[in-house]
Design a protein around this motif. Structure first.
Motif, PDB file in Angstrom:
ATOM      1  N   LEU A 176       0.862  -1.176   0.000  1.00  0.00           N
ATOM      2  CA  LEU A 176       0.000   0.000   0.000  1.00  0.00           C
ATOM      3  C   LEU A 176       0.899   1.226   0.000  1.00  0.00           C
ATOM      4  N   ARG A 177       0.480   2.274  -0.689  1.00  0.00           N
ATOM      5  CA  ARG A 177       1.329   3.467  -0.801  1.00  0.00           C
ATOM      6  C   ARG A 177       0.762   4.611   0.034  1.00  0.00           C
ATOM      7  N   LEU A 178       1.641   5.227   0.806  1.00  0.00           N
ATOM      8  CA  LEU A 178       1.301   6.375   1.638  1.00  0.00           C
ATOM      9  C   LEU A 178       2.061   7.594   1.151  1.00  0.00           C
ATOM     10  N   HIS A 179       1.414   8.746   1.203  1.00  0.00           N
ATOM     11  CA  HIS A 179       2.047  10.020   0.842  1.00  0.00           C
ATOM     12  C   HIS A 179       2.036  10.932   2.063  1.00  0.00           C
ATOM     13  N   ILE A 180       3.191  11.515   2.347  1.00  0.00           N
ATOM     14  CA  ILE A 180       3.315  12.530   3.398  1.00  0.00           C
ATOM     15  C   ILE A 180       3.839  13.802   2.744  1.00  0.00           C
ATOM     16  N   PRO A 181       2.967  14.773   2.445  1.00  0.00           N
ATOM     17  CA  PRO A 181       3.431  16.021   1.840  1.00  0.00           C
ATOM     18  C   PRO A 181       4.325  16.798   2.807  1.00  0.00           C
ATOM     19  N   LEU A 182       5.450  17.262   2.301  1.00  0.00           N
ATOM     20  CA  LEU A 182       6.356  18.095   3.091  1.00  0.00           C
ATOM     21  C   LEU A 182       6.329  19.531   2.584  1.00  0.00           C
ATOM     22  N   LEU A 183       6.465  19.703   1.281  1.00  0.00           N
ATOM     23  CA  LEU A 183       6.325  20.999   0.634  1.00  0.00           C
ATOM     24  C   LEU A 183       5.285  20.850  -0.464  1.00  0.00           C
ATOM     25  N   SER A 184       4.318  21.764  -0.522  1.00  0.00           N
ATOM     26  CA  SER A 184       3.270  21.641  -1.532  1.00  0.00           C
ATOM     27  C   SER A 184       2.651  23.005  -1.809  1.00  0.00           C
ATOM     28  N   PRO A 185       2.996  23.637  -2.959  1.00  0.00           N
ATOM     29  CA  PRO A 185       2.351  24.910  -3.305  1.00  0.00           C
ATOM     30  C   PRO A 185       0.833  24.761  -3.367  1.00  0.00           C
ATOM     31  N   ALA A 186       0.133  25.839  -3.129  1.00  0.00           N
ATOM     32  CA  ALA A 186      -1.321  25.787  -3.036  1.00  0.00           C
ATOM     33  C   ALA A 186      -1.975  25.310  -4.325  1.00  0.00           C
ATOM     34  N   GLY A 187      -1.318  25.524  -5.463  1.00  0.00           N
ATOM     35  CA  GLY A 187      -1.936  25.161  -6.732  1.00  0.00           C
ATOM     36  C   GLY A 187      -1.739  23.726  -7.162  1.00  0.00           C
ATOM     37  N   VAL A 188      -1.013  22.924  -6.382  1.00  0.00           N
ATOM     38  CA  VAL A 188      -0.766  21.538  -6.773  1.00  0.00           C
ATOM     39  C   VAL A 188      -2.081  20.763  -6.825  1.00  0.00           C
ATOM     40  N   GLU A 189      -2.257  19.971  -7.882  1.00  0.00           N
ATOM     41  CA  GLU A 189      -3.406  19.084  -7.994  1.00  0.00           C
ATOM     42  C   GLU A 189      -2.917  17.638  -8.084  1.00  0.00           C
ATOM     43  N   PHE A 190      -3.366  16.823  -7.154  1.00  0.00           N
ATOM     44  CA  PHE A 190      -3.124  15.383  -7.163  1.00  0.00           C
ATOM     45  C   PHE A 190      -4.484  14.745  -7.397  1.00  0.00           C
ATOM     46  N   LEU A 191      -4.701  14.236  -8.601  1.00  0.00           N
ATOM     47  CA  LEU A 191      -6.018  13.773  -9.018  1.00  0.00           C
ATOM     48  C   LEU A 191      -6.042  12.254  -9.113  1.00  0.00           C
ATOM     49  N   VAL A 192      -7.036  11.649  -8.481  1.00  0.00           N
ATOM     50  CA  VAL A 192      -7.274  10.214  -8.563  1.00  0.00           C
ATOM     51  C   VAL A 192      -8.694  10.016  -9.076  1.00  0.00           C
ATOM     52  N   ASP A 193      -8.829   9.286 -10.169  1.00  0.00           N
ATOM     53  CA  ASP A 193     -10.142   9.168 -10.829  1.00  0.00           C
ATOM     54  C   ASP A 193     -10.699  10.546 -11.163  1.00  0.00           C
ATOM     55  N   GLY A 194      -9.834  11.511 -11.460  1.00  0.00           N
ATOM     56  CA  GLY A 194     -10.266  12.854 -11.806  1.00  0.00           C
ATOM     57  C   GLY A 194     -10.643  13.726 -10.631  1.00  0.00           C
ATOM     58  N   LEU A 195     -10.498  13.231  -9.403  1.00  0.00           N
ATOM     59  CA  LEU A 195     -10.887  13.975  -8.210  1.00  0.00           C
ATOM     60  C   LEU A 195      -9.657  14.388  -7.412  1.00  0.00           C
ATOM     61  N   GLN A 196      -9.690  15.601  -6.887  1.00  0.00           N
ATOM     62  CA  GLN A 196      -8.562  16.167  -6.169  1.00  0.00           C
ATOM     63  C   GLN A 196      -8.451  15.591  -4.764  1.00  0.00           C
ATOM     64  N   VAL A 197      -7.283  15.054  -4.421  1.00  0.00           N
ATOM     65  CA  VAL A 197      -7.003  14.586  -3.064  1.00  0.00           C
ATOM     66  C   VAL A 197      -6.423  15.772  -2.288  1.00  0.00           C
ATOM     67  N   PRO A 198      -7.128  16.274  -1.258  1.00  0.00           N
ATOM     68  CA  PRO A 198      -6.740  17.538  -0.618  1.00  0.00           C
ATOM     69  C   PRO A 198      -5.657  17.389   0.444  1.00  0.00           C
ATOM     70  N   MET A 199      -4.505  16.885   0.033  1.00  0.00           N
ATOM     71  CA  MET A 199      -3.409  16.683   0.984  1.00  0.00           C
ATOM     72  C   MET A 199      -2.758  18.007   1.351  1.00  0.00           C
ATOM     73  N   ARG A 200      -2.377  18.123   2.625  1.00  0.00           N
ATOM     74  CA  ARG A 200      -1.672  19.304   3.117  1.00  0.00           C
ATOM     75  C   ARG A 200      -0.366  18.884   3.779  1.00  0.00           C
ATOM     76  N   PRO A 201       0.644  19.761   3.772  1.00  0.00           N
ATOM     77  CA  PRO A 201       1.915  19.404   4.415  1.00  0.00           C
ATOM     78  C   PRO A 201       1.726  18.970   5.863  1.00  0.00           C
ATOM     79  N   GLY A 202       2.434  17.893   6.230  1.00  0.00           N
ATOM     80  CA  GLY A 202       2.365  17.370   7.584  1.00  0.00           C
ATOM     81  C   GLY A 202       1.303  16.329   7.804  1.00  0.00           C
TER      82      GLY A 202
END
Length: 266
Positions: free
Chosen positions: A120-146
């Motif tokens: 299984l894959r986990l993401h931990i955002p450390l730096l992420s400009p506000a405009g970054v889009e991470f889309l899964v099935d076309g939907l934005q995953v609202p990850m924030r640093p930390g």
């Protein structure tokens, strides 16, 4: 353990000392970053630094089947040690992945993730400009640093970093042990709802205009082949000032709008 029914994503209830990790990130040598091995999957800077890698990995950022080796360069860093400690029994890989300003990762799937016996894959955002889009099935995953997120990346996904600034995530591949399965199940109920990304919203506006405009519908109806239909939709959208790509059209179809495309091509 019983088979885990994977959600699209889940925000996990884990405390992360982000200031300490960011300080450690600043101490990563600039020449440690290596280009990602999937060179055909991206445009612009997509690079990484491995912390934990399979002993038989061809390059440190690539997957492998061998034992997980903790690389030496970070062993004296208390912040990395503390961050990875909860995952000690299940961790198979850990790497920092950087997506530069103006770079994007094209839509793709990682079919090995989440399958029986797979990680299984986990993401931990450390730096992420506000405009970054991470889309899964076309939907934005609202990850924030930390934060720490599980994401089912066997589904179609893509990332866009318009900048300014680079996006850096710590990405972990873990075996689905009972502890992690429980975190994901609890996180499922606490995860905020997902929404369309910018281009997805533009496509939705276009879809609504087509439903109200017989001339637009006729233009699409003239294209019987899916590839031509998608290209015409993109062209018509651009003429209306609505910018979206093939990925948005295909994602919309996957989300249940196949009937919409069939209606105008029937």
């Amino acid at each position: 353990m019983p088979e885990l029914l994977l959600p699209r994503c889940a925000r996990l209830d884990l405390a992360i000392d982000l200031p300490a990790v960011l300080a450690a990130l600043q101490r990563v040598a600039s020449d440690a970053w290596q280009p990602h091995f999937n060179s055909g999957y991206h445009h612009g800077d997509w690079s990484g630094v491995a912390l934990v890698a399979a002993e038989d990995a061809i390059v440190p950022l690539a997957p492998g089947q061998g034992a997980a080796l903790r690389l030496a360069w970070w062993q004296a860093e208390a912040a990395w040690q503390a961050l990875l400690a909860p995952f000690a029994s299940s961790l198979r890989a850990a790497r920092l992945l950087r997506l530069g300003a103006g770079a994007r990762i094209h839509e793709h799937r990682d079919p090995d993730l989440g399958r029986p016996g797979g990680c299984l894959r986990l993401h931990i955002p450390l730096l992420s400009p506000a405009g970054v889009e991470f889309l899964v099935d076309g939907l934005q995953v609202p990850m924030r640093p930390g934060e720490c997120w599980f994401i089912d990346l066997s589904r179609p996904h893509r990332v866009d970093n318009p900048g300014p600034g680079e996006r850096i995530h710590l990405v972990l591949d873990c075996l689905p042990d009972p502890w992690l399965a429980s975190l994901i199940e609890k996180g499922r109920a606490q995860t905020p709802g997902l929404c369309l990304g910018r281009a997805g919203q533009a496509f939705e506006q276009f879809r609504q205009q087509v439903a109200q405009d017989p001339l637009l519908a006729a233009r699409l109806q003239a294209h019987q082949q899916p590839q031509a239909f998608v290209a015409e939709a993109i062209s018509l959208g651009a003429a209306l000032g609505l910018a979206f790509s093939e990925a948005e059209v295909l994602s919309a179809m996957r989300r249940g709008k196949q009937a919409w495309s069939d209606q105008w091509r029937a």
